[in-house]
Every structure is written in C-alpha cells, then in structure tokens.
Design a protein around this motif. Sequence first.
Motif, short mmCIF file in Angstrom:
data_model
loop_
_atom_site.label_atom_id
_atom_site.label_comp_id
_atom_site.label_asym_id
_atom_site.label_seq_id
_atom_site.Cartn_x
_atom_site.Cartn_y
_atom_site.Cartn_z
N PHE A 88 -21.02 26.80 -5.67
CA PHE A 88 -22.49 26.20 -5.41
C PHE A 88 -22.36 26.01 -3.69
O PHE A 88 -22.89 25.43 -3.12
CB PHE A 88 -22.53 24.86 -5.95
N GLY A 89 -21.43 26.82 -3.03
CA GLY A 89 -21.18 26.75 -1.45
C GLY A 89 -20.74 25.40 -1.14
O GLY A 89 -21.49 25.13 0.16
N GLY A 90 -20.12 24.59 -1.74
CA GLY A 90 -19.71 23.39 -1.50
C GLY A 90 -18.46 23.03 -0.79
O GLY A 90 -17.61 23.97 -0.24
N GLN A 91 -18.02 21.83 -0.77
CA GLN A 91 -16.82 21.50 0.00
C GLN A 91 -15.93 20.76 -1.27
O GLN A 91 -16.27 19.86 -1.72
CB GLN A 91 -16.92 20.59 1.02
N TYR A 92 -14.64 21.29 -1.32
CA TYR A 92 -13.56 20.71 -2.19
C TYR A 92 -12.78 19.78 -1.17
O TYR A 92 -12.36 20.24 -0.17
CB TYR A 92 -12.73 21.96 -2.76
N MET A 93 -12.23 18.73 -1.62
CA MET A 93 -11.54 17.58 -0.90
C MET A 93 -10.78 17.05 -1.63
O MET A 93 -10.91 16.45 -2.97
CB MET A 93 -12.45 16.72 -0.05
N THR A 94 -9.35 16.82 -1.30
CA THR A 94 -8.34 16.19 -1.89
C THR A 94 -8.44 14.62 -1.34
O THR A 94 -9.52 14.26 -0.47
CB THR A 94 -7.00 16.56 -1.44
N ALA A 95 -8.06 13.73 -2.13
CA ALA A 95 -7.93 12.15 -1.82
C ALA A 95 -7.49 12.06 -0.37
O ALA A 95 -8.38 11.17 0.42
CB ALA A 95 -7.02 11.66 -2.67
N ALA A 96 -6.56 12.75 0.15
CA ALA A 96 -6.07 12.64 1.44
C ALA A 96 -7.17 12.91 2.63
O ALA A 96 -7.41 12.51 3.72
CB ALA A 96 -4.85 13.28 1.70
N GLU A 97 -7.49 14.14 2.23
CA GLU A 97 -8.71 14.79 3.14
C GLU A 97 -9.92 14.02 2.97
O GLU A 97 -10.62 13.75 4.20
CB GLU A 97 -9.20 16.19 2.61
N PHE A 98 -10.39 13.10 2.10
CA PHE A 98 -11.44 12.32 1.94
C PHE A 98 -10.92 11.20 2.80
O PHE A 98 -12.02 10.66 3.61
CB PHE A 98 -11.80 11.83 0.58
N GLY A 99 -10.09 10.57 2.83
CA GLY A 99 -9.44 9.44 3.48
C GLY A 99 -9.50 9.65 5.12
O GLY A 99 -9.48 8.71 5.54
N ALA A 100 -9.44 10.92 5.41
CA ALA A 100 -9.34 11.16 7.02
C ALA A 100 -10.81 11.35 7.52
O ALA A 100 -10.65 11.14 8.88
CB ALA A 100 -8.63 12.36 7.21
N LEU A 101 -11.65 11.20 6.84
CA LEU A 101 -13.27 11.62 7.14
C LEU A 101 -13.37 10.15 7.79
O LEU A 101 -13.54 9.16 7.32
CB LEU A 101 -14.08 11.75 6.15
N LYS A 102 -14.37 10.49 9.00
CA LYS A 102 -15.05 9.23 9.48
C LYS A 102 -16.60 9.11 9.08
O LYS A 102 -17.17 10.11 8.29
CB LYS A 102 -15.36 9.51 11.06
N LEU A 103 -17.27 8.03 9.35
CA LEU A 103 -18.46 7.86 8.63
C LEU A 103 -19.64 9.18 9.18
O LEU A 103 -20.38 9.56 8.13
CB LEU A 103 -19.37 6.65 9.24
N GLY A 104 -19.43 9.66 10.21
CA GLY A 104 -20.47 10.77 10.57
C GLY A 104 -20.14 11.98 9.64
O GLY A 104 -21.24 12.66 9.30
N ALA A 105 -18.86 12.19 9.36
CA ALA A 105 -18.62 13.40 8.48
C ALA A 105 -19.14 13.08 7.05
O ALA A 105 -19.53 14.17 6.57
CB ALA A 105 -17.04 13.67 8.67
N LEU A 106 -19.15 12.19 6.71
CA LEU A 106 -19.35 11.75 5.30
C LEU A 106 -20.94 11.98 5.15
O LEU A 106 -21.29 12.86 4.26
CB LEU A 106 -19.14 10.21 4.99
N ASP A 107 -21.50 11.60 6.08
CA ASP A 107 -23.06 11.72 6.10
C ASP A 107 -23.52 13.32 6.32
O ASP A 107 -24.59 13.88 5.78
CB ASP A 107 -23.74 11.10 7.44
N GLY A 108 -22.55 13.96 6.64
CA GLY A 108 -23.13 15.40 7.23
C GLY A 108 -22.76 16.16 5.84
O GLY A 108 -23.27 17.24 5.70
N LEU A 109 -21.93 15.84 4.82
CA LEU A 109 -21.56 16.28 3.67
C LEU A 109 -22.66 15.93 2.64
O LEU A 109 -22.57 16.53 1.53
CB LEU A 109 -20.15 15.77 3.21
N ALA A 110 -23.33 14.68 2.72
CA ALA A 110 -23.91 14.12 1.60
C ALA A 110 -25.12 14.89 1.18
O ALA A 110 -25.69 14.63 0.10
CB ALA A 110 -24.35 12.78 2.13
#
Length: 243
Positions: free
Chosen positions: A74-96
């Motif tokens: 689906f042209g999406g993003q796979y993330m491990t728990a560690a990768e998610f843990g390193a994200l800032k708020l702006g990055a989360l918003d960009g992925l949503a």
Amino acid sequence: MTSDKNGSQDGPAQPLLSFPVPVAHWDGLISGGPNEAAVGLASRPEAWATHALCVTGPARCGLTYLARAWAGRFGGQYMTAAEFGALKLGALDGLAGGYVALDDVDMIAARRDEPLLLFYNMIAAKGGRVLLVAHTGPAGWRTGIADLRSRLNSMPVAEISQPDEAHVRARLRAAAAQRFMKLSPETINYLVPRIDLSYEAIETLMDRLSGEVSIAGKAPGLALARLVLEGLDEDREEDEGAG
C-alpha cells in the motif's frame, strides 16, 4: 520475523552462514488455514471497521514479514518499536495521512504510550490506516493511559493460529529456500507428520539443519533431516527431564 535460539550439544543452533533477510512481498505470503482470515482482512484496509487493525500470532509465525509486505503493498511505512520511539511529534503527524505498519506494538504501548495515543488519534483524524502487529493481543499490553487502552481494546483483532500440516509443508519449503536449500518431497513427507505443529519448531529445525548442511557440505537429504529431528527430540526430552 521474530527469532529464537536453541542450544545443541551436537551442532550449532544457528547456521554457520549468514543469510539475507528476505524482501517482503505480498505475493510471497504463505496464506491459508491458520492465517487466511488475518491476511484476507489485512488486504482490505478500506473495509476495516476502524482506521486500525491488530494482527497477533505465536512466535516466528511471520508477523514482521506480514507487516513489511502490507506496507509495501500500500505504499506505506513499516516501523519497528525502536524506530517509532525515535520519532518526534512532527514526524508522527506527517505519517498519519498514509499507511503505517507498526511492529511489536506491545513494546510501544509500554514505553511510549502517550505518543502512540497521539498517533492513533492523528491517523483517525487524517484518514490513514495503521496495521499493528504483536504476539499478544491489546488486552495484554501495558499502558497507563485509560484512553489509549480503550481505543486499543475497541479495534478489530485478527489472530494467526499455529500451523496445520498443510501449512507446515508450505513453511518447510519456504524456510529451506530462505536458507538456499531444497528439501526433497520424500524428506518433507517424512518431516511433516513428525514435527510439532508450531512455527518455532519449523524454524528451529531448519536452523539446525542449515548448520548441519554447512558442516557436512552436502545437500539436506532424508538421512540428515532424520538425524537433526531426532537430535531435537533428544534435546527436548533432556530439557523436560531437567525441569
């Protein structure tokens, strides 16, 4: 996919050669029986009851492969728990607004429950989709936030069960190919009714067999497969006796 290690007195528990992690393709999924419902539901995110779906299953059942393949499809993003843990708020918003597959979500819920709640709400607001995979269901995830617990418990959950014999047969072939080996039909027919119906049993057997092939320098024939299986049975009996 999740990995476990078992020791051995007769040979290495892991293959002597290092094999590349297979690239996850949706067409490469072994679907049927134990995981047919989960794969079918994951393949239709537009039909999900909510913006999120959780898939659970036993160790080494292929959750990571499924998550990676889904993200790729689906042209999406796979993330491990560690990768998610390193994200800032702006990055989360960009992925949503897109499609995101989160692996080992139970670890995320335990360590970064507030960002997970924020991301869950962002996904809902922006119309994205999130596939959550873990070996336990949401009811068992540790989080101190009641709102997050409520949201996680309300999303649909699809469970992958332990393999039946048909699935064991297919997984043996796939596990052999991943290790650049080929099992003869005779060898597979011998192993299928004798191996435990579990993904861990399949992968442990193939790890050990790959190691023995590396030592012997020959193809994994029936005789070698029989010896490896018998050795694993002996190890298990010793462990049970010691317990």
